[in-house]
Motif scaffolding. Sequence first.
Motif, PDB file in Angstrom:
ATOM      1  N   UNK B  39       0.744  -1.251   0.078  1.00  0.00           N
ATOM      2  CA  UNK B  39       0.039  -0.061   0.084  1.00  0.00           C
ATOM      3  C   UNK B  39       0.802   1.532   0.072  1.00  0.00           C
ATOM      4  N   UNK B  40       2.000   1.412   0.940  1.00  0.00           N
ATOM      5  CA  UNK B  40       2.638   2.505   0.909  1.00  0.00           C
ATOM      6  C   UNK B  40       3.260   2.783  -0.546  1.00  0.00           C
ATOM      7  N   UNK B  41       3.807   1.707  -0.954  1.00  0.00           N
ATOM      8  CA  UNK B  41       4.437   1.943  -2.445  1.00  0.00           C
ATOM      9  C   UNK B  41       3.710   2.347  -3.421  1.00  0.00           C
ATOM     10  N   UNK B  43       1.099   4.113  -3.039  1.00  0.00           N
ATOM     11  CA  UNK B  43       0.721   5.800  -2.526  1.00  0.00           C
ATOM     12  C   UNK B  43       1.789   6.343  -2.791  1.00  0.00           C
ATOM     13  N   UNK B  44       3.228   6.106  -2.479  1.00  0.00           N
ATOM     14  CA  UNK B  44       4.346   6.847  -3.014  1.00  0.00           C
ATOM     15  C   UNK B  44       4.489   7.070  -4.240  1.00  0.00           C
ATOM     16  N   UNK B  47       1.737   9.764  -4.926  1.00  0.00           N
ATOM     17  CA  UNK B  47       1.980  11.267  -4.547  1.00  0.00           C
ATOM     18  C   UNK B  47       3.116  11.750  -5.328  1.00  0.00           C
ATOM     19  N   UNK B  50       3.756   9.210 -10.323  1.00  0.00           N
ATOM     20  CA  UNK B  50       4.224   8.512 -11.287  1.00  0.00           C
ATOM     21  C   UNK B  50       3.413   7.210 -11.625  1.00  0.00           C
ATOM     22  N   UNK B 148       9.835   0.192  -0.015  1.00  0.00           N
ATOM     23  CA  UNK B 148      10.371   1.332  -0.454  1.00  0.00           C
ATOM     24  C   UNK B 148      10.888   0.742  -1.993  1.00  0.00           C
ATOM     25  N   UNK B 151       8.129   0.132  -4.371  1.00  0.00           N
ATOM     26  CA  UNK B 151       7.882   1.220  -5.038  1.00  0.00           C
ATOM     27  C   UNK B 151       9.038   1.644  -6.401  1.00  0.00           C
TER      28      UNK B 151
END
Lengths: 216, 468
Positions: B39-41, B43-44, B47, B50, B148, B151
């Motif tokens: 999920x954070x990937x 979202x990154x 944001x 890309x 990280x 992403x």
Amino acid sequence: MKPFGYLDGLVAPLDRPNVDTDAIIPKQFLKSIRRSGFGPNLFDEWRYLDHGEPGMDNSKRQLNPDFVLNFPRYRGAQILLARENFGCGSSREHAPWALEDYGFRAIIAPSFADIFYNNCFKNGLLPIVLDAKIVDRLFLETSGKDGYRLAIDLEKQVVVTPSGEAIGFEVDAFRKHCLIEGLDDIGLTLVHGDEIRAFEDRHRGAQPWLFIGNEK
Amino acid sequence: MKARNLYDKLWDSHVVREEKDGTALLYIDRHLVHEVTSPQAFEGLRLAGRKPWRTGSVLAVADHNVPTTGREGGIRDAVSRLQVETLDSNCADYGILEFRMNDLRQGIVHVVGPEQGATLPGMTVVCGDSHTSTHGAFAALAFGIGTSEVEHVLATQCLLGKKSKSMRIAVEGKLGRDVTAKDIALYIIGKIGTAGGTGHAIEFSGSAVSALSMEGRMTLCNMAIEAGARAGMVAVDEKTIEYFRGRPFSPKGELWEAACNYWRTLKSDEGAHFDATVTIDAAEIRPQVTWGTSPEMVVAIDGAVPDPKNFSDPVKRQGMERALAYMGLSPNQKIEEIAVDKIFIGSCTNSRIEDLRAAANVVKGRHVAKNIKLAMVVPGSGLVKSQAEKEGLDRVFLEAGFEWREPGCSMCLAMNDDRLSPGERCASTSNRNFEGRQGQGGRTHLVSPELAAAAAIAGHFVDPGRLS
Ligand code: SF4
């Protein structure tokens, strides 16, 4: 990642040594599926009087009036003035995420924990190491004067006080470059986008079966 | 040309560019994604404005959080549900192929990839999960990455990294009765330790490894990470090639022939260099059972719990004492006298059709012992489940008193409702016996499917050959 060049910002002083990442962002907030939105829970245990949990409406919670970031005069601060070993403890990248989301762009301290220091650069935050005596003086000046601001010029590697005094600081040349250009690891890799594309074409030519399946 | 090992070949064929200090930009062919580490990937990515570099390289499936019963009603736990729904919407937004929870093809990501032919020989395969090493069984370079990096791969199709050292583990000779790939893996870890492979990519070779089925090789490579190595691999042979014939993502026609020709080159050259070599005599390996809280704390089924008193290194002794206290075991206790409460047959280590067949073979015509509170079989994927049902394995398990569940990670890590209560003891076919892994205070013994099945019938650990 936001580029960092020149910043003229309000300074907030956090006068405690060894601020660890669990204090910066307590562990219950790591369940989140997001990378942003940690700002309201930055320093949660110090900032609010009740115990915070994910999903709470933070605007309804009671603020701790004694916590420095809650003082009206520090609202909108972009530079955090801190003490030694800032960011120690667990390696969670959520700590710089929370500081950045809150609005900080730079942290000045006599020393930082290693992993935290590295994580800052990945997330557009500039950690600045200054001599402990100078940091002492900045603490005095910050609390002595409402609206105390500092200017940070990353290109020239100086922090400039309101009296015009320029204090130099060190930063790794490569990291400085990445921060000024706003390049994260991904941005850096994408600089080689043409090479990746050229490789991809050769690779597809040599092993076309790697590109079948769910390819659109 | 210099003789190269398999790892050299896989590495060299994916280097896009290399810095002077050896940091390489490595091209990634297949990116497997699940709900917990992505999920954070995503979202990154969003944001930064890309897009995924090549959506066709990505295959997503929810496995860690999904319930193994009552799926029609959806996921009850709100946190789990949100994670799974987030994966669904991220995949929908970016046009990424996802096998959703109620899709027949859904299952544990490391079972699904090869099953679909989404993992192929010669590929670089990554996933935000350490057991990605599993895919190395097909002569792929496969390893786990962090959020990280997830992403980074989504955005650039590449990873930054330095080459590891190479290690060859040769298992030579014939395996004894009831000795499986799982036992080889546990035996190796017992020998070289959980840090034995740190900093290395392991190639498993030798006649005993060649004799393993593809599924057995997956089990072996799956546990390379438990030996400290990010990647494990096995060279291509005709079994590897046969495995991929007719799979959904496999090449067809002329492309198939071309691929096979290339795949046959995916083995270490004669005389290739390895930074470390370990040789193991297959005949020495007995069925294994872990007794402690690390996979290296392992003995043979006919052995006993070791006595810390016999170890001079104080750090090691303390570690053993702590593990024994946690596990509720005493020194010199015979393994076959340890009674268990629950049985878990599943996980990316041992949930494929062969594993289920082997376990069914042991329980057929028998019944689970009275002291067993729960015995469950969790197939690795919907397709494994339906194949097993075609073969009537579900009935064998159900008649013996097992529960027959829906596919997912389940009690391997207890992120869903399947977990041990404090103090409960489990014979588990998974890969990690860390404190609290299968539930707070739960006690895990890692074993093969045959041994888990035999423990279910006897109510305690037992050599399957000695079951009455
Ligand atoms: S089955 Fe277990 S080890 Fe395998 S991916 Fe799922 S949680 Fe991880």
